[in-house]
Write a protein that holds these residues in place. Structure first.
Motif, PDB file in Angstrom:
ATOM      1  N   ALA A   1       1.429   2.432   5.821  1.00  0.00           N
ATOM      2  CA  ALA A   1       1.427   2.030   4.409  1.00  0.00           C
ATOM      3  C   ALA A   1       1.336   3.245   3.495  1.00  0.00           C
ATOM      4  N   LYS A   2       0.410   4.129   3.787  1.00  0.00           N
ATOM      5  CA  LYS A   2       0.234   5.309   2.929  1.00  0.00           C
ATOM      6  C   LYS A   2       1.466   6.203   2.966  1.00  0.00           C
ATOM      7  N   ALA A   3       2.042   6.404   4.151  1.00  0.00           N
ATOM      8  CA  ALA A   3       3.254   7.226   4.274  1.00  0.00           C
ATOM      9  C   ALA A   3       4.418   6.601   3.503  1.00  0.00           C
ATOM     10  N   GLY A   4       4.404   5.271   3.386  1.00  0.00           N
ATOM     11  CA  GLY A   4       5.447   4.555   2.659  1.00  0.00           C
ATOM     12  C   GLY A   4       5.177   4.414   1.174  1.00  0.00           C
ATOM     13  N   GLY A   5       4.091   5.035   0.700  1.00  0.00           N
ATOM     14  CA  GLY A   5       3.797   5.037  -0.730  1.00  0.00           C
ATOM     15  C   GLY A   5       2.944   3.884  -1.216  1.00  0.00           C
ATOM     16  N   LEU A   6       2.385   3.096  -0.300  1.00  0.00           N
ATOM     17  CA  LEU A   6       1.538   1.972  -0.706  1.00  0.00           C
ATOM     18  C   LEU A   6       0.082   2.404  -0.805  1.00  0.00           C
ATOM     19  N   GLU A   7      -0.617   1.762  -1.698  1.00  0.00           N
ATOM     20  CA  GLU A   7      -2.075   1.873  -1.721  1.00  0.00           C
ATOM     21  C   GLU A   7      -2.567   1.060  -0.534  1.00  0.00           C
ATOM     22  N   MET A   8      -3.678   1.455   0.054  1.00  0.00           N
ATOM     23  CA  MET A   8      -4.176   0.785   1.249  1.00  0.00           C
ATOM     24  C   MET A   8      -5.639   0.435   1.094  1.00  0.00           C
ATOM     25  N   ILE A   9      -5.963  -0.825   1.382  1.00  0.00           N
ATOM     26  CA  ILE A   9      -7.350  -1.293   1.380  1.00  0.00           C
ATOM     27  C   ILE A   9      -7.519  -2.093   2.658  1.00  0.00           C
ATOM     28  N   MET A  10      -8.617  -1.856   3.369  1.00  0.00           N
ATOM     29  CA  MET A  10      -8.861  -2.677   4.552  1.00  0.00           C
ATOM     30  C   MET A  10     -10.338  -2.944   4.751  1.00  0.00           C
ATOM     31  N   ASP A  11     -10.578  -4.034   5.488  1.00  0.00           N
ATOM     32  CA  ASP A  11     -11.928  -4.484   5.779  1.00  0.00           C
ATOM     33  C   ASP A  11     -12.701  -4.832   4.506  1.00  0.00           C
ATOM     34  N   ARG A  12     -11.975  -5.406   3.545  1.00  0.00           N
ATOM     35  CA  ARG A  12     -12.588  -5.894   2.303  1.00  0.00           C
ATOM     36  C   ARG A  12     -11.979  -7.243   1.955  1.00  0.00           C
ATOM     37  N   CYS A  13     -12.784  -8.117   1.370  1.00  0.00           N
ATOM     38  CA  CYS A  13     -12.289  -9.420   0.929  1.00  0.00           C
ATOM     39  C   CYS A  13     -11.788  -9.308  -0.508  1.00  0.00           C
ATOM     40  N   ILE A  14     -10.528  -9.656  -0.728  1.00  0.00           N
ATOM     41  CA  ILE A  14      -9.935  -9.542  -2.058  1.00  0.00           C
ATOM     42  C   ILE A  14     -10.654 -10.443  -3.067  1.00  0.00           C
ATOM     43  N   LYS A  15     -11.093 -11.615  -2.632  1.00  0.00           N
ATOM     44  CA  LYS A  15     -11.793 -12.543  -3.541  1.00  0.00           C
ATOM     45  C   LYS A  15     -13.127 -11.951  -3.982  1.00  0.00           C
ATOM     46  N   VAL A  16     -13.860 -11.385  -3.049  1.00  0.00           N
ATOM     47  CA  VAL A  16     -15.150 -10.781  -3.374  1.00  0.00           C
ATOM     48  C   VAL A  16     -14.949  -9.595  -4.319  1.00  0.00           C
ATOM     49  N   GLU A  17     -14.003  -8.727  -3.996  1.00  0.00           N
ATOM     50  CA  GLU A  17     -13.750  -7.559  -4.846  1.00  0.00           C
ATOM     51  C   GLU A  17     -13.336  -7.998  -6.252  1.00  0.00           C
ATOM     52  N   ASP A  18     -12.454  -8.989  -6.340  1.00  0.00           N
ATOM     53  CA  ASP A  18     -12.007  -9.460  -7.648  1.00  0.00           C
ATOM     54  C   ASP A  18     -13.169 -10.050  -8.437  1.00  0.00           C
ATOM     55  N   SER A  19     -14.035 -10.814  -7.772  1.00  0.00           N
ATOM     56  CA  SER A  19     -15.186 -11.425  -8.453  1.00  0.00           C
ATOM     57  C   SER A  19     -16.174 -10.375  -8.962  1.00  0.00           C
ATOM     58  N   ILE A  20     -16.379  -9.329  -8.175  1.00  0.00           N
ATOM     59  CA  ILE A  20     -17.302  -8.264  -8.571  1.00  0.00           C
ATOM     60  C   ILE A  20     -16.715  -7.421  -9.690  1.00  0.00           C
ATOM     61  N   LEU A  21     -15.435  -7.062  -9.537  1.00  0.00           N
ATOM     62  CA  LEU A  21     -14.825  -6.095 -10.457  1.00  0.00           C
ATOM     63  C   LEU A  21     -14.252  -6.728 -11.710  1.00  0.00           C
ATOM     64  N   GLN A  22     -13.947  -8.007 -11.672  1.00  0.00           N
ATOM     65  CA  GLN A  22     -13.389  -8.696 -12.832  1.00  0.00           C
ATOM     66  C   GLN A  22     -14.109 -10.017 -13.037  1.00  0.00           C
ATOM     67  N   PRO A  23     -15.409  -9.985 -13.243  1.00  0.00           N
ATOM     68  CA  PRO A  23     -16.198 -11.227 -13.285  1.00  0.00           C
ATOM     69  C   PRO A  23     -15.809 -12.167 -14.423  1.00  0.00           C
ATOM     70  N   ARG A  24     -15.186 -11.659 -15.449  1.00  0.00           N
ATOM     71  CA  ARG A  24     -14.854 -12.510 -16.591  1.00  0.00           C
ATOM     72  C   ARG A  24     -13.427 -13.041 -16.539  1.00  0.00           C
ATOM     73  N   ARG A  25     -12.689 -12.733 -15.486  1.00  0.00           N
ATOM     74  CA  ARG A  25     -11.323 -13.228 -15.385  1.00  0.00           C
ATOM     75  C   ARG A  25     -11.362 -14.751 -15.399  1.00  0.00           C
ATOM     76  N   ASP A  26     -10.599 -15.353 -16.281  1.00  0.00           N
ATOM     77  CA  ASP A  26     -10.624 -16.801 -16.453  1.00  0.00           C
ATOM     78  C   ASP A  26     -10.160 -17.532 -15.210  1.00  0.00           C
ATOM     79  N   ILE A  27     -10.879 -18.579 -14.857  1.00  0.00           N
ATOM     80  CA  ILE A  27     -10.439 -19.473 -13.797  1.00  0.00           C
ATOM     81  C   ILE A  27      -9.700 -20.613 -14.483  1.00  0.00           C
ATOM     82  N   GLN A  28      -8.477 -20.805 -14.066  1.00  0.00           N
ATOM     83  CA  GLN A  28      -7.619 -21.813 -14.694  1.00  0.00           C
ATOM     84  C   GLN A  28      -7.915 -23.195 -14.188  1.00  0.00           C
TER      85      GLN A  28
END
Length: 143
Positions: free
Chosen positions: A116-143
């Motif tokens: 992924a990195k060699a192909g120019g992608l950002e790489m994240i592993m061993d993390r839950c996207i939902k948890v990270e989004d909730s922590i980092l963007q707590p005010r993001r509106d839930i539709q």
């Protein structure tokens, strides 16, 4: 070299910029973690694009057999597959010019990270996207 995730600030920026999230291994079973995580992310405003060759629709969205079948740009490829299955997913994520390859909590593959990195992608592993989004963007509106 040992893999290291980006800083939390950088992850926050990646999430703020993301719209389309392809979820590889998204189950159509509401009791599975992949479904629960994707459902919350969808309610938080992300477009969820299921990648599951065994289903037609999940969360109201058309399922695709592979990342290459998706007819629109992908910001984040979120992976709910076993660690040893991630190398071909990383190769395909590079091929479709995704921006981020995100391996869910417990999913770790150094070779996939290198691809992924060699192909120019950002790489994240061993993390839950939902948890990270909730922590980092707590005010993001839930539709």
């Amino acid at each position: 070299m040992t893999f290291e995730n980006p800083s939390r600030e950088h992850i926050k920026t990646l999430l703020e910029q993301a719209k389309n999230v392809a979820v590889v291994g998204l189950s159509d079973n509401p009791e599975r973690t992949s479904y629960m995580v994707a459902e919350v992310m969808q309610k938080r405003g992300y477009r969820i694009i299921p990648v599951n060759p065994n289903a037609e629709r999940i969360l109201g969205e058309t399922c695709y057999k592979s990342l290459s079948d998706i007819p629109e740009p992908i910001d984040i490829v979120n992976v709910f597959r076993r660690s040893e299955l991630c190398v071909p997913i990383a190769e395909e994520a590079v091929k479709i010019n995704a921006k981020v390859l995100w391996l869910q909590l417990g999913v770790i593959n150094e070779e996939a990270a290198e691809i992924a990195k060699a192909g120019g992608l950002e790489m994240i592993m061993d993390r839950c996207i939902k948890v990270e989004d909730s922590i980092l963007q707590p005010r993001r509106d839930i539709q």
